[in-house]
Motif scaffolding. Structure first.
Motif, PDB file in Angstrom:
ATOM      1  N   SER A 221       0.792  -1.126   0.065  1.00 53.45           N
ATOM      2  CA  SER A 221      -0.142   0.251  -0.133  1.00 53.45           C
ATOM      3  C   SER A 221       0.955   1.284  -0.014  1.00 53.45           C
ATOM      4  N   THR A 222       2.055   1.470   0.757  1.00 53.32           N
ATOM      5  CA  THR A 222       2.853   2.415   0.773  1.00 53.32           C
ATOM      6  C   THR A 222       3.514   2.487  -0.680  1.00 53.32           C
ATOM      7  N   LYS A 223       3.694   1.564  -1.165  1.00 51.20           N
ATOM      8  CA  LYS A 223       4.360   1.756  -2.875  1.00 51.20           C
ATOM      9  C   LYS A 223       3.385   2.364  -3.553  1.00 51.20           C
ATOM     10  N   ARG A 224       2.142   1.850  -3.423  1.00 44.84           N
ATOM     11  CA  ARG A 224       0.976   2.430  -4.406  1.00 44.84           C
ATOM     12  C   ARG A 224       0.704   3.836  -3.904  1.00 44.84           C
ATOM     13  N   LYS A 225       0.827   4.114  -2.687  1.00 41.93           N
ATOM     14  CA  LYS A 225       0.642   5.706  -2.460  1.00 41.93           C
ATOM     15  C   LYS A 225       2.004   6.462  -2.856  1.00 41.93           C
ATOM     16  N   VAL A 226       3.181   6.141  -2.897  1.00 42.37           N
ATOM     17  CA  VAL A 226       4.059   6.628  -3.449  1.00 42.37           C
ATOM     18  C   VAL A 226       4.028   6.807  -4.993  1.00 42.37           C
TER      19      VAL A 226
ATOM     20  N   SER B  90      -3.657  20.347 -15.793  1.00 35.78           N
ATOM     21  CA  SER B  90      -3.730  19.879 -14.425  1.00 35.78           C
ATOM     22  C   SER B  90      -2.811  20.647 -13.630  1.00 35.78           C
ATOM     23  N   PHE B  91      -2.534  20.538 -12.321  1.00 36.64           N
ATOM     24  CA  PHE B  91      -1.627  21.015 -11.424  1.00 36.64           C
ATOM     25  C   PHE B  91      -0.561  20.218 -11.865  1.00 36.64           C
ATOM     26  N   THR B  92       0.833  20.737 -11.609  1.00 38.11           N
ATOM     27  CA  THR B  92       1.949  20.059 -11.893  1.00 38.11           C
ATOM     28  C   THR B  92       2.108  18.666 -11.312  1.00 38.11           C
ATOM     29  N   ASP B  93       1.670  18.850  -9.981  1.00 35.33           N
ATOM     30  CA  ASP B  93       1.620  17.414  -9.081  1.00 35.33           C
ATOM     31  C   ASP B  93       0.856  17.633  -8.106  1.00 35.33           C
TER      32      ASP B  93
ATOM     33  N   LYS C   1       1.095   7.213  -6.632  1.00 36.38           N
ATOM     34  CA  LYS C   1       0.340   8.235  -6.807  1.00 36.38           C
ATOM     35  C   LYS C   1       0.575   9.502  -6.545  1.00 36.38           C
ATOM     36  N   TYR C   2       1.402   9.554  -5.357  1.00 32.02           N
ATOM     37  CA  TYR C   2       1.725  10.723  -5.221  1.00 32.02           C
ATOM     38  C   TYR C   2       2.903  11.540  -5.998  1.00 32.02           C
TER      39      TYR C   2
ATOM     40  N   GLY D 120       3.833  10.596 -11.860  1.00 32.15           N
ATOM     41  CA  GLY D 120       4.679  10.382 -13.119  1.00 32.15           C
ATOM     42  C   GLY D 120       5.969  11.217 -13.084  1.00 32.15           C
ATOM     43  N   ILE D 121       6.165  11.956 -11.858  1.00 31.31           N
ATOM     44  CA  ILE D 121       7.812  12.518 -11.801  1.00 31.31           C
ATOM     45  C   ILE D 121       8.522  11.761 -10.899  1.00 31.31           C
ATOM     46  N   ALA D 122       9.424  11.140 -11.708  1.00 30.54           N
ATOM     47  CA  ALA D 122      10.373  10.197 -10.688  1.00 30.54           C
ATOM     48  C   ALA D 122      11.251  10.914  -9.657  1.00 30.54           C
ATOM     49  N   SER D 123      11.367  12.111  -9.676  1.00 30.90           N
ATOM     50  CA  SER D 123      11.982  12.814  -8.687  1.00 30.90           C
ATOM     51  C   SER D 123      11.246  12.793  -7.305  1.00 30.90           C
ATOM     52  N   ILE D 124       9.815  12.908  -7.446  1.00 25.73           N
ATOM     53  CA  ILE D 124       9.291  12.860  -6.255  1.00 25.73           C
ATOM     54  C   ILE D 124       9.142  11.363  -5.787  1.00 25.73           C
ATOM     55  N   CYS D 125       9.061  10.568  -6.472  1.00 24.54           N
ATOM     56  CA  CYS D 125       9.124   8.989  -6.355  1.00 24.54           C
ATOM     57  C   CYS D 125      10.563   8.695  -5.123  1.00 24.54           C
ATOM     58  N   HIS D 126      11.522   9.197  -5.932  1.00 20.32           N
ATOM     59  CA  HIS D 126      13.012   9.082  -5.169  1.00 20.32           C
ATOM     60  C   HIS D 126      13.070   9.657  -3.995  1.00 20.32           C
TER      61      HIS D 126
END
Ligand SMILES: Nc1ncnc2c1ncn2[C@@H]1O[C@H](COP(=O)(O)OP(=O)(O)OP(=O)(O)O)[C@@H](O)[C@H]1O
Ligand SMILES: [Mg+2]
Length: 441
Positions: free
Chosen positions: A252-257, A392-395, A259-260, A263-269
């Motif tokens: 579930s944590t991975k799914r949230k990461v 849409s909003f950027t993120d 979603k948040y 599409g922007i990998a830097s947010i994921c990292h």
């Protein structure tokens, strides 16, 4: 053992695995849709390359990883606002110093080698002379007449490198034609130096916003669009990181990461890095370590805290009144977009919502203002997806900030209150993921 904070040298430290501010190496995942096109373009003599796409979509990372397969070295020029074309040429020339000073010439004959070295030395001494002048007076450093695009192209070609120019779209419009001419020069030099090539990168929506080259050059310029990451690609980054560090996040944590990150990998990292920091994980674990869900909340709060100043400054730019107009377009657009789902709206649907408040608002005004809100000068708070036609909003963080603005007066709110407000808004937005995850268990 003494621990030097921030000076990690072992390959599997958390900072080498999750890299929000630098090109990924260990967690690099191939971008299947663009990979082959990029490699083809890099390997084809005479083809110049324009790589473009939304900021954070992974252009630099993809290029850095792929260039290694084709070139042993390359030079990079990063453009900034106010930079002139002459400065770009000089910067590139300066980067050739290590190559020419150590005499690693590719030339087959001694005479060709001699001519190239003479050209290099002549330009270098002219540049040094102007440098001395510049120190002694306020005079601007002039471009030596020998440093023509052709001469620079030959020097780069002879060194067996390619030239990466990042963010060319930031340069003043008056300088842009010159880049188009430069591409032409490099195309023509391919007969002499098959490997010589320019790769232009830009965080924009079309290749022509990076370089507006002539129609007749079209066949010899490869336009490579790097899309935002798919959910599968983002999952792969997290999974690679887990293996490298011998850790495990809940599904579930991975799914949230994912979603948040939107599409922007830097947010994921960044979120993964923050979770590891919250769980006090710095290196590869000797036994498999599970990271609890509550570290996700800590990670998000930390992210918002560090991003809150730049979020505020982006919205200040977007909302700044530059001249008096009949409508406050930024406020109207932000309000309308903050009440619709995160994927955003097509322009005409957005217009319908705005017209409920302002019946006389026109599509013409909306169209031009929407473009502004995707630009840096207006805080780049919006993104436009040309595939779906949606704004849409950027993120999700920008979206949550916009929603918070509807409930609170940003001027009266302290930073910790604002962080809390954005955090709560995001949690409410993604409550459905929490719910689905709780049902699964
Ligand atoms: N293919 C990939 N695999 C793993 N991580 C990636 C990949 N591509 C990008 N990233 C990560 O995403 C972040 C942004 O990537 P990058 O800087 O390459 O984007 P960009 O499109 O060049 O952004 P900008 O337009 O702002 O220069 C970095 O943290 C990088 O580590
Ligand atoms: Mg980049």
């Amino acid at each position: 053992m003494i621990e030097f904070a921030g000076l990690d040298t072992s390959p599997y430290t958390v900072h080498n695995v999750f890299t929000p501010t630098q090109p990924a190496k260990l967690t690099f995942i191939d971008r299947d849709i663009v990979n082959n096109d990029l490699i083809d373009a890099l390997e084809t003599p005479g083809t110049q390359v324009v790589v473009y796409g939304h900021t954070g979509s992974g252009k630099t990372t993809l290029l850095t990883n792929k260039l290694e397969q084709v070139y042993s070295h390359h030079i990079t020029t990063r453009c900034m606002k106010g930079m002139t074309f002459e400065q770009i040429l000089t910067e590139a020339f300066d980067q050739l110093t290590p190559f020419y000073e150590s005499d690693r010439s590719n030339s087959s004959s001694e005479s060709a080698k001699g001519a190239i070295s003479a050209s290099y030395l002549a330009i270098k001494s002219s540049l040094e002379a102007t440098k001395i002048k510049a120190v002694n007076s306020t005079e601007k450093r002039a471009l030596p007449p020998q440093l023509t695009p052709q001469a620079l192209g030959r020097l780069i070609g002879n060194s067996g490198q390619c030239w990466v120019i990042e963010d060319f779209h930031k340069i003043e419009a008056t300088e842009k034609d010159k880049l188009s001419q430069l591409l032409k020069v490099f195309m023509d030099l391919a007969y002499e130096y098959p490997c010589v090539k320019i790769v232009c990168l830009g965080a924009v929506d079309t290749a022509r916003q990076v370089v507006d080259y002539d129609k007749e050059m079209k066949e010899r310029v490869a336009e490579i669009a790097v899309p935002l990451m798919t959910e599968d690609e983002l999952f792969s980054i997290i999974t690679k990181g887990e293996k490298l560090l011998n850790i495990r996040f809940n599904q579930s944590t991975k799914r949230k990461v994912v979603k948040y990150a939107c599409g922007i990998a830097s947010i994921c990292h960044r979120l993964c890095l923050n979770m590891c920091t919250s769980a006090n994980i710095k290196y590869k674990q000797s036994t498999l370590t599970v990271i609890d869900d509550h570290h996700f909340d800590n990670a998000v709060e930390k992210y918002i805290r560090s991003a809150s100043d730049s979020l505020k400054s982006s919205f200040d730019k977007a909302l700044k009144i530059r001249r008096s107009t009949k409508f406050d377009s930024s406020t109207l657009i932000i309000k309308a977009l903050s009440v619709v789902p995160e994927r955003g709206l097509a322009r005409l649907n957005l217009l319908k919502i705005i017209k409920e408040d302002e019946p006389n608002y026109t599509d013409h005004i909306l169209k031009s203002h929407l473009i502004k809100l995707t630009e840096h000068e207006y805080g780049a708070i919006l993104r436009y997806d040309s595939n779906s036609g949606l704004y849409s909003f950027t993120d999700p963080f920008h979206r949550a900030y916009a929603q918070s603005l509807q409930h609170t007066d940003a001027k009266q709110t302290t930073q910790p209150q604002l962080v809390r407000q954005i955090f709560i808004t995001l949690k409410e937005d993604y409550a459905v993921i929490e719910y689905e995850s709780s049902v699964e268990h």
